[in-house]
Design an enzyme around this catalytic site. Structure first.
Site, mmCIF file in Angstrom:
data_model
loop_
_atom_site.group_PDB
_atom_site.id
_atom_site.type_symbol
_atom_site.label_atom_id
_atom_site.label_comp_id
_atom_site.label_asym_id
_atom_site.label_seq_id
_atom_site.Cartn_x
_atom_site.Cartn_y
_atom_site.Cartn_z
ATOM 1 C CG HIS A 117 -10.252 6.000 5.745
ATOM 2 N ND1 HIS A 117 -11.180 5.025 5.439
ATOM 3 C CD2 HIS A 117 -9.075 5.338 5.957
ATOM 4 C CE1 HIS A 117 -10.606 3.835 5.473
ATOM 5 N NE2 HIS A 117 -9.333 3.997 5.806
ATOM 6 C CD GLU A 122 -3.032 -1.084 2.194
ATOM 7 O OE1 GLU A 122 -2.837 -0.370 3.187
ATOM 8 O OE2 GLU A 122 -4.001 -1.857 2.099
ATOM 9 C CG HIS A 168 -9.164 5.866 1.606
ATOM 10 N ND1 HIS A 168 -9.124 5.640 0.250
ATOM 11 C CD2 HIS A 168 -8.513 4.819 2.183
ATOM 12 C CE1 HIS A 168 -8.481 4.498 0.031
ATOM 13 N NE2 HIS A 168 -8.102 3.986 1.196
ATOM 14 N NE ARG A 190 -4.865 5.893 3.242
ATOM 15 C CZ ARG A 190 -5.284 4.873 3.981
ATOM 16 N NH1 ARG A 190 -5.984 5.104 5.065
ATOM 17 N NH2 ARG A 190 -5.023 3.640 3.635
ATOM 18 N NE ARG A 206 -5.001 4.988 9.892
ATOM 19 C CZ ARG A 206 -5.367 4.110 8.964
ATOM 20 N NH1 ARG A 206 -4.764 2.931 8.875
ATOM 21 N NH2 ARG A 206 -6.353 4.388 8.133
HETATM 22 C C1 SIN Z 1 -7.514 0.632 2.546
HETATM 23 O O1 SIN Z 1 -7.731 -0.578 2.357
HETATM 24 O O2 SIN Z 1 -7.202 1.414 1.679
HETATM 25 C C2 SIN Z 1 -7.651 1.155 3.942
HETATM 26 C C3 SIN Z 1 -6.501 0.743 4.723
HETATM 27 C C4 SIN Z 1 -6.351 1.637 5.908
HETATM 28 O O3 SIN Z 1 -7.070 2.627 6.047
HETATM 29 O O4 SIN Z 1 -5.454 1.385 6.706
#
Ligand code: SIN
Length: 545
Positions: free
Chosen positions: A348, A124, A241, A287, A383
């Site tokens: 989010h 990610e 998000h 993010r 985060r």
């Molecule tokens: C996601 O799956 O994008 C969310 C993961 C997260 O917020 O830690």
């Protein structure tokens, strides 16, 4: 409950327990599981046991288990994403204790996806390596919630109280002696007299018009703790998000960051990729950077459309890795196999919350807190993706250790708690539940300005006046009061921080400043006043404990 006593104090049913846990997401349940050997635990949850933010987490659990990874690398990525505001000791603990708690979760029955018999890790944004465990492709939170809920239900020491909303923490002579709750639409009372109380109520996405969170996410813990006199830290940092589905549905359907981790691209309405203009890591930038880029592209483009292109994944990966997301998109009439899908940023996660130390102490004796409703300095200004379930696991266990070590209430104190008069509870008009998210999205959202923030503070201060003490409030009225107080606190902190850092972006102060590399703490100073102070960042690593 099974090992506790229940009695009646005229208008209120009194339940005596050793531990009261408010909230049934992973932070609350993991703490409860670790407390059970020490005595009766009451888990109080305002909806159903499984209805939490945890349940809806898609991406997974970041953990330094792969042989290509280490706690040190995980720590470095967490610190970098946190934009200079993480407390290093907290990050050190998370990344070093993470592997052990995840092994424990697997030992309790959690099934994570495997390839050739070995655990499979995805990637990610802002992670330098593949370290994200996932389950059933994109349903990791549901698997974690299943294991924690099933384990809790099986244990005789744990009693679950569903549809029971914590309304006020009970404080006697400065210490927390339990929690007053409301149990029915008519506002019937149930009082939990507890040696130790844990607030683990999760986040407050519902404070914003667009959110990925379920409707239970109304920031109740922050409201409860504020009224009880606890300090709140870093509330101005709300994570948006970047990729929620831009359809008419509400809450917004999350499209996991792991989709970009596997190669999906962000496109503007001309079909052009744009992330290279914003960050060298493009789609895998932190993010906050991606959310602001999407927001900026939407604002620059009159038709307000930005898209996520799944085609680089190929259809096999799309269906094998993200079966839940693809099925849900189909259900809503979108076919990523045939072309990009429209996306929007949405609130989010709250980085800030009830200020705690590294064992969940809040500063109020016998009151602990854990999970998204807290801030121990772990997540800083932004985060790192998939660190939140790990947070609940690591710090939930640490909270349990600290709570089990404190001696019980004296019998005199128990008596005092049981006999407290049934005081009015903070309740707000339910219309606020619609008005607050509109205001917060416009004035305290992804891109902020001092003028809008000051205006929001004034409006929210006026709305505070509508919060009144009610003897029999409904659960939505309790939520309205918590939302109003938390929104006011977030706007106040955002107005106070005159810089841009991580998820807090101010057009009038677009740079980060060393002078602001501090935590902002808020505390009730008078019935309608917020006291503001600052605290330095903790920078030295500690030895794991
Ligand atoms: C996601 O799956 O994008 C969310 C993961 C997260 O917020 O830690």
């Amino acid at each position: 409950m099974r090992d506790s006593t229940s009695s009646s104090n005229e208008a209120v049913e009194v339940v005596r327990c050793r531990f009261a846990i408010i909230g049934s997401g992973i932070a609350g349940l993991w703490t409860a599981l670790h407390l059970a050997p020490s005595g009766p635990v009451a888990v109080i949850t305002k909806s159903k046991l499984r209805e939490s933010n945890t349940q809806y987490a898609q991406g997974g659990i970041a953990v330094a288990l792969p042989h290509t990874d280490s706690p040190l690398l995980h720590k470095q990525d967490t610190l970098e994403a946190g934009a200079g505001l993480c407390d290093e000791p907290a990050v050190d603990i998370l990344t070093r204790e993470g592997p052990e708690v995840v092994r424990e979760l697997i030992g309790r029955g959690a099934q994570f996806d495997r390839q050739n018999g070995r655990l499979h890790y995805t990637r990610e944004a802002a992670h330098r390596t593949r370290r994200i465990l996932h389950s059933h492709g994109d349903a990791t939170g549901a698997e974690v919630q299943r294991v924690a809920s099933d384990s809790a239900v099986e244990l005789p020491q744990i009693q679950i109280y569903e549809e029971t909303a914590a309304a006020e923490l009970l404080i006697v002579e400065g210490e927390c002696v339990g929690v007053e709750a409301v149990t029915t639409p008519e506002g019937q009372r149930r009082r939990f007299v507890a040696d130790h109380t844990l607030v683990a109520t999760g986040g407050g996405g519902w404070l914003y018009k667009y959110s990925t969170n379920p409707p239970v996410a109304t920031a109740d813990g922050v409201g409860l703790a504020f009224r009880a006199g606890a300090a709140l830290q870093d509330l101005e940092f709300v994570q948006f998000h970047p990729t929620a589905l831009a359809d008419a549905g509400y809450p917004k359907y999350l499209i996991s960051e792991a989709v970009r981790g596997e190669g999906a691209l962000l496109l503007n309405s001309q079909g052009e990729a744009f992330m290279q203009q914003y960050h060298r890591l493009k789609e895998l930038a932190p993010r906050d950077v991606v959310a602001r880029a999407v927001f900026t592209e939407m604002a620059a483009d009159n038709n307000h459309q930005v898209y996520l292109d799944f085609s680089p994944l190929g259809e096999t990966v799309m269906h094998e890795r993200f079966p839940g997301i693809i099925a849900e998109l189909h259900r809503r009439g979108f076919h990523p196999e045939n072309g990009p899908v429209p996306i929007t940023p949405a609130a989010h996660y709250m980085m800030g919350g009830i200020a705690t130390d590294l064992h969940g102490h809040t500063g109020i004796p016998r009151l602990f807190a854990c999970g998204e409703c807290t801030s121990c300095g772990l997540h800083g200004a932004n985060r790192l993706a998939s660190n939140s379930i790990l947070d609940g696991l690591v710090f939930g266990k640490r909270c349990a250790q600290a709570m089990a070590a404190v001696p019980p209430l004296s019998s005199q104190r128990q008596q005092q708690a049981a006999n407290l008069p049934t005081a009015p509870l903070a309740a707000g008009p339910v219309e606020l539940k619609q008005q607050i998210p509109e205001l917060m999205w416009k004035q305290v959202g992804i891109i902020r300005h001092g003028d809008g923030l000051r205006q929001a503070c004034e409006v929210l201060a006026q709305w505070q006046q509508q919060i009144q003490g009610r003897l029999n409030p409904t659960i939505p009225e309790l939520e309205a009061a918590n939302m109003c107080q938390t929104a006011w606190l977030i706007a106040t902190a955002a107005n106070h921080r005159q810089e841009s850092r991580g998820a807090h972006w101010r057009e009038d102060f677009p740079q980060s400043s060393e002078q602001w590399r501090k935590h902002i703490l808020l505390k009730k100073s008078a019935p309608d006043r917020i006291g503001i102070s600052q605290q330095p960042i903790k920078t030295s690593a500690i030895g794991g404990g």
